[in-house]
Design an enzyme around this catalytic site. Sequence first.
Site, short mmCIF file in Angstrom:
data_model
loop_
_atom_site.label_atom_id
_atom_site.label_comp_id
_atom_site.label_asym_id
_atom_site.label_seq_id
_atom_site.Cartn_x
_atom_site.Cartn_y
_atom_site.Cartn_z
N TYR A 33 1.58 7.76 -5.20
CA TYR A 33 0.75 8.19 -6.32
C TYR A 33 -0.72 8.08 -5.97
O TYR A 33 -1.11 7.46 -4.98
CB TYR A 33 1.05 7.35 -7.57
CG TYR A 33 0.49 5.95 -7.55
CD1 TYR A 33 -0.67 5.64 -8.26
CD2 TYR A 33 1.10 4.93 -6.81
CE1 TYR A 33 -1.19 4.35 -8.24
CE2 TYR A 33 0.58 3.66 -6.79
CZ TYR A 33 -0.57 3.37 -7.51
OH TYR A 33 -1.09 2.10 -7.48
N ARG A 100 22.50 9.41 -5.72
CA ARG A 100 21.98 8.13 -5.25
C ARG A 100 22.59 7.74 -3.90
O ARG A 100 23.81 7.58 -3.76
CB ARG A 100 22.26 7.03 -6.28
CG ARG A 100 21.52 5.74 -5.98
CD ARG A 100 21.78 4.68 -7.04
NE ARG A 100 20.86 3.56 -6.90
CZ ARG A 100 21.03 2.56 -6.02
NH1 ARG A 100 22.08 2.57 -5.22
NH2 ARG A 100 20.15 1.58 -5.95
N HIS A 102 20.92 5.62 -0.15
CA HIS A 102 19.73 5.05 0.45
C HIS A 102 19.09 5.98 1.47
O HIS A 102 17.86 6.00 1.61
CB HIS A 102 20.05 3.71 1.11
CG HIS A 102 20.20 2.59 0.13
ND1 HIS A 102 21.27 2.50 -0.73
CD2 HIS A 102 19.43 1.51 -0.13
CE1 HIS A 102 21.16 1.41 -1.48
NE2 HIS A 102 20.03 0.79 -1.14
N LYS A 149 0.19 4.04 -0.48
CA LYS A 149 0.05 3.88 -1.92
C LYS A 149 1.36 4.30 -2.60
O LYS A 149 1.46 5.39 -3.19
CB LYS A 149 -1.14 4.68 -2.45
CG LYS A 149 -1.61 4.25 -3.84
CD LYS A 149 -2.93 4.90 -4.19
CE LYS A 149 -3.40 4.53 -5.58
NZ LYS A 149 -3.75 3.11 -5.72
N GLU A 182 -6.60 -8.52 -1.20
CA GLU A 182 -7.07 -7.54 -2.18
C GLU A 182 -6.49 -7.90 -3.53
O GLU A 182 -5.67 -8.80 -3.65
CB GLU A 182 -6.63 -6.13 -1.78
CG GLU A 182 -5.13 -5.94 -1.71
CD GLU A 182 -4.72 -4.55 -1.25
OE1 GLU A 182 -5.56 -3.64 -1.26
OE2 GLU A 182 -3.54 -4.38 -0.87
N LEU A 207 -4.91 -1.76 1.05
CA LEU A 207 -5.03 -0.33 0.82
C LEU A 207 -6.48 0.09 1.06
O LEU A 207 -7.41 -0.59 0.64
CB LEU A 207 -4.64 0.00 -0.62
CG LEU A 207 -4.67 1.47 -1.02
CD1 LEU A 207 -3.56 2.24 -0.34
CD2 LEU A 207 -4.56 1.61 -2.53
#
Length: 287
Positions: A33, A100, A102, A149, A182, A207
């Site tokens: 995102y 579903r 993995h 991220k 962070e 990040l």
Amino acid sequence: MPRIAYVNGRYVAHRDAQVHVEDRGYQFADGVYEVCEVARGHIMDMTGHLDRLGRSLRELSIDWPLNRAALQIIMGEVVRRNHVRNGLVYLQVTRGVAPRDHVFPGPGVRPALVVTAKRTDPALATKRAEAGLSVITVPENRWERVDIKTVGLLPNVLARQKAKLAGAQEAWFVDPDGTVKEGAATNAWIVTKDGVLVTRPAESGILRGITRTTLFAVAKSLGLTIEERGFSVDEAKAAREAFITAATTVVMPVVSIDGEPVANGHPGSVALSLRAAFFDVAEKRPA
């Protein structure tokens, strides 16, 4: 006025926005995102955010859901449809919807895209900056690839909740040697007694914040020096100033750490100067 979201090719009422139960972001946190600030009708630092989105997608072997130019148009349209002059625009890309399992699904599964926007009150943000915020420290317990991220933010959620219960607004992750990494949703900074800005290098372990990156240019415009190195919790508590950066906060002074005041316990002039100069220096794209 109802909010509008973009979900996989359609603009829909926010209350009706849905993703499939087998979306891999929902089941595996298999997605990434970005969040951009919207200020005075402009999307801030869009180039940097989309560059980082591309890196995150590449690191997870997820395809772009559509070309970059089209994504820019959609982000702007979502901002306009929600009449956001000051606020945030959020975009999320997952590997898509598949039974579903993995392992990655086959090449026929298309990435899923969601874009939303919301208003914020700049007057409230200014008031918060004038008061400053408190942080607590928590042991680092996240996976090593925090440079991506991803939507897998459970340790961050727990850290931020712990901060809230302690009467603070942010939590700083700390390595076993006492070095600050962070925040749960921010980058961490201090200002030394000599007026030098210090932040941890972003090559690994944190990040690479887009607001953090822009702040290098902001600092240069103000004649300030930045040193990229680790700093300890003790050094932060003894610093002239401390602050955090993120698209959601821009520059926000830190006035206490683990209940101990930073300097005189009030926002510092360096952080407030950086905050005031940020809009003039950051990239601005009309929404």
